[in-house]
Design a protein around this motif. Structure first.
Motif, PDB file in Angstrom:
ATOM      1  N   LEU A  76      58.767  43.917  27.976  1.00 34.67           N
ATOM      2  CA  LEU A  76      58.176  45.223  27.669  1.00 34.67           C
ATOM      3  C   LEU A  76      58.571  46.296  28.681  1.00 34.67           C
ATOM      4  O   LEU A  76      58.622  47.477  28.338  1.00 34.67           O
ATOM      5  CB  LEU A  76      56.652  45.120  27.588  1.00 34.67           C
ATOM      6  CG  LEU A  76      56.129  44.574  26.266  1.00 34.67           C
ATOM      7  CD1 LEU A  76      54.640  44.274  26.357  1.00 34.67           C
ATOM      8  CD2 LEU A  76      56.404  45.553  25.142  1.00 34.67           C
ATOM      9  N   THR A  77      58.876  45.907  29.896  1.00 32.40           N
ATOM     10  CA  THR A  77      59.346  46.867  30.892  1.00 32.40           C
ATOM     11  C   THR A  77      60.661  47.489  30.446  1.00 32.40           C
ATOM     12  O   THR A  77      60.879  48.699  30.596  1.00 32.40           O
ATOM     13  CB  THR A  77      59.509  46.187  32.263  1.00 32.40           C
ATOM     14  OG1 THR A  77      58.238  45.644  32.648  1.00 32.40           O
ATOM     15  CG2 THR A  77      59.973  47.179  33.311  1.00 32.40           C
ATOM     16  N   ASP A  78      61.549  46.668  29.866  1.00 36.31           N
ATOM     17  CA  ASP A  78      62.814  47.186  29.355  1.00 36.31           C
ATOM     18  C   ASP A  78      62.578  48.115  28.166  1.00 36.31           C
ATOM     19  O   ASP A  78      63.190  49.184  28.081  1.00 36.31           O
ATOM     20  CB  ASP A  78      63.735  46.043  28.926  1.00 36.31           C
ATOM     21  CG  ASP A  78      64.173  45.181  30.102  1.00 36.31           C
ATOM     22  OD1 ASP A  78      64.120  45.663  31.255  1.00 36.31           O
ATOM     23  OD2 ASP A  78      64.550  44.019  29.860  1.00 36.31           O
ATOM     24  N   LEU A  79      61.690  47.712  27.253  1.00 40.19           N
ATOM     25  CA  LEU A  79      61.399  48.550  26.085  1.00 40.19           C
ATOM     26  C   LEU A  79      60.837  49.894  26.523  1.00 40.19           C
ATOM     27  O   LEU A  79      61.224  50.940  25.997  1.00 40.19           O
ATOM     28  CB  LEU A  79      60.436  47.835  25.135  1.00 40.19           C
ATOM     29  CG  LEU A  79      60.111  48.574  23.839  1.00 40.19           C
ATOM     30  CD1 LEU A  79      61.362  48.919  23.041  1.00 40.19           C
ATOM     31  CD2 LEU A  79      59.135  47.739  22.997  1.00 40.19           C
ATOM     32  N   LYS A  80      59.955  49.882  27.507  1.00 38.48           N
ATOM     33  CA  LYS A  80      59.383  51.128  28.034  1.00 38.48           C
ATOM     34  C   LYS A  80      60.487  52.050  28.563  1.00 38.48           C
ATOM     35  O   LYS A  80      60.476  53.255  28.312  1.00 38.48           O
ATOM     36  CB  LYS A  80      58.370  50.808  29.133  1.00 38.48           C
ATOM     37  CG  LYS A  80      57.715  52.018  29.736  1.00 38.48           C
ATOM     38  CD  LYS A  80      56.737  51.611  30.838  1.00 38.48           C
ATOM     39  CE  LYS A  80      56.141  52.839  31.507  1.00 38.48           C
ATOM     40  NZ  LYS A  80      55.249  52.489  32.618  1.00 38.48           N
ATOM     41  N   LYS A  81      61.440  51.484  29.288  1.00 38.87           N
ATOM     42  CA  LYS A  81      62.550  52.283  29.833  1.00 38.87           C
ATOM     43  C   LYS A  81      63.408  52.869  28.724  1.00 38.87           C
ATOM     44  O   LYS A  81      63.787  54.042  28.762  1.00 38.87           O
ATOM     45  CB  LYS A  81      63.416  51.402  30.747  1.00 38.87           C
ATOM     46  CG  LYS A  81      64.762  52.013  31.125  1.00 38.87           C
ATOM     47  CD  LYS A  81      64.790  52.504  32.520  1.00 38.87           C
ATOM     48  CE  LYS A  81      66.143  52.978  32.978  1.00 38.87           C
ATOM     49  NZ  LYS A  81      66.646  54.172  32.344  1.00 38.87           N
ATOM     50  N   MET A 121      67.893  54.403  19.510  1.00 42.73           N
ATOM     51  CA  MET A 121      67.324  53.145  20.019  1.00 42.73           C
ATOM     52  C   MET A 121      68.274  51.969  19.761  1.00 42.73           C
ATOM     53  O   MET A 121      68.408  51.096  20.617  1.00 42.73           O
ATOM     54  CB  MET A 121      65.956  52.860  19.382  1.00 42.73           C
ATOM     55  CG  MET A 121      64.825  53.738  19.887  1.00 42.73           C
ATOM     56  SD  MET A 121      64.453  53.604  21.660  1.00 42.73           S
ATOM     57  CE  MET A 121      63.797  51.956  21.765  1.00 42.73           C
ATOM     58  N   VAL A 122      68.935  51.942  18.598  1.00 43.18           N
ATOM     59  CA  VAL A 122      69.837  50.814  18.320  1.00 43.18           C
ATOM     60  C   VAL A 122      71.023  50.801  19.284  1.00 43.18           C
ATOM     61  O   VAL A 122      71.629  49.743  19.493  1.00 43.18           O
ATOM     62  CB  VAL A 122      70.342  50.762  16.846  1.00 43.18           C
ATOM     63  CG1 VAL A 122      69.208  50.504  15.891  1.00 43.18           C
ATOM     64  CG2 VAL A 122      71.110  51.984  16.466  1.00 43.18           C
ATOM     65  N   LYS A 123      71.339  51.933  19.870  1.00 42.08           N
ATOM     66  CA  LYS A 123      72.434  51.988  20.842  1.00 42.08           C
ATOM     67  C   LYS A 123      72.080  51.303  22.164  1.00 42.08           C
ATOM     68  O   LYS A 123      72.968  50.844  22.878  1.00 42.08           O
ATOM     69  CB  LYS A 123      72.813  53.447  21.130  1.00 42.08           C
ATOM     70  CG  LYS A 123      73.459  54.155  19.963  1.00 42.08           C
ATOM     71  CD  LYS A 123      73.711  55.623  20.313  1.00 42.08           C
ATOM     72  CE  LYS A 123      74.231  56.410  19.120  1.00 42.08           C
ATOM     73  NZ  LYS A 123      74.336  57.847  19.439  1.00 42.08           N
ATOM     74  N   VAL A 124      70.788  51.260  22.508  1.00 41.49           N
ATOM     75  CA  VAL A 124      70.389  50.719  23.809  1.00 41.49           C
ATOM     76  C   VAL A 124      69.724  49.344  23.730  1.00 41.49           C
ATOM     77  O   VAL A 124      69.742  48.598  24.706  1.00 41.49           O
ATOM     78  CB  VAL A 124      69.468  51.705  24.574  1.00 41.49           C
ATOM     79  CG1 VAL A 124      70.210  52.994  24.886  1.00 41.49           C
ATOM     80  CG2 VAL A 124      68.184  51.984  23.823  1.00 41.49           C
ATOM     81  N   LEU A 125      69.143  49.012  22.587  1.00 43.73           N
ATOM     82  CA  LEU A 125      68.474  47.721  22.429  1.00 43.73           C
ATOM     83  C   LEU A 125      69.487  46.611  22.134  1.00 43.73           C
ATOM     84  O   LEU A 125      70.556  46.885  21.581  1.00 43.73           O
ATOM     85  CB  LEU A 125      67.472  47.782  21.269  1.00 43.73           C
ATOM     86  CG  LEU A 125      66.157  48.498  21.536  1.00 43.73           C
ATOM     87  CD1 LEU A 125      65.411  48.727  20.237  1.00 43.73           C
ATOM     88  CD2 LEU A 125      65.299  47.694  22.503  1.00 43.73           C
ATOM     89  N   PRO A 126      69.138  45.378  22.453  1.00 41.70           N
ATOM     90  CA  PRO A 126      69.995  44.268  22.035  1.00 41.70           C
ATOM     91  C   PRO A 126      70.179  44.285  20.510  1.00 41.70           C
ATOM     92  O   PRO A 126      69.292  44.715  19.768  1.00 41.70           O
ATOM     93  CB  PRO A 126      69.206  43.032  22.485  1.00 41.70           C
ATOM     94  CG  PRO A 126      68.374  43.526  23.639  1.00 41.70           C
ATOM     95  CD  PRO A 126      68.005  44.936  23.275  1.00 41.70           C
TER      96      PRO A 126
END
Length: 148
Positions: A76-81, A121-126
Motif C-alpha cells: 500500500l505504500t507503493d500504491l500511495k506513492k 496509473m497503468v503506466k506506473v503500476l505493475p
C-alpha cells in the motif's frame, strides 16, 4: 525451527485493494468541437465561462494474486506513492482545462478524468494490476472506469 507450510491453493487467491484519495479542482465543461450555443445546451450551468469546482473523491482499486509470502496484492505504500504522482501532483488544486495539457483538447468531464487517471496509473503500476477507477464528483454523481 517451525515448519512454515504454505497452502498451494492460497497462491491462487485473488484480492482487491482500494485506496481512497480526495482532491479539489475546477473545470469548465466545454467542447472545442461544439459551437457556444451547443455547449450551453449540452452542458448547461457547467459551461459557465468562469468554470466551477469540485471536491473529488477517487477510489483506485487494484486486483491481483495474494502473494503467498507477503500476504499482499501489492504494498500500500507503493500504491500511495503512485496516487500522489498520478493524481495529486497534476490535479489537486488545479484548473483542469488550463493546468493539465491532456484537457486542452479533451472535455474535462468526470468520465474523461477517470480515463486520464487510468491511463496514467497503468503506466506506473505493475502490469495487469489496475482494476478500477471510481470518482465521486459529488455525493450523487459517481463515475466508474475499468479501462474498457
Amino acid at each position: 525451527m517451525a515448519d512454515v507450510s504454505v497452502n498451494d491453493s492460497a497462491a491462487e487467491r485473488v484480492g482487491y485493494i482500494t485506496r481512497v484519495q480526495s482532491f479539489s479542482a475546477c473545470h469548465r465543461l466545454h467542447s472545442i468541437h461544439l459551437s457556444d450555443e451547443e455547449n450551453k445546451r449540452v452542458y448547461g450551468k457547467c459551461n459557465n465561462p468562469n468554470g466551477h469546482g469540485h471536491n473529488y473523491k477517487v477510489e483506485v482499486t487494484v486486483r491481483g494474486k495474494i502473494d503467498r509470502l507477503t500476504g499482499m496484492v501489492m504494498n500500500l505504500t507503493d500504491l500511495k506513492k503512485y496516487i500522489e504522482d498520478v493524481i495529486m501532483t497534476p490535479l489537486d488544486h488545479k484548473n483542469l482545462d488550463k493546468d493539465v495539457p491532456y484537457f486542452a483538447s479533451v472535455v474535462s468531464t468526470t468520465e474523461n478524468v477517470a480515463v486520464y487517471i487510468w491511463d496514467n496509473m497503468v503506466k506506473v503500476l505493475p502490469t495487469n494490476l489496475l482494476y478500477e477507477i471510481k470518482i465521486h464528483e459529488t455525493d450523487k454523481n459517481i463515475v466508474v472506469y475499468r479501462g474498457e
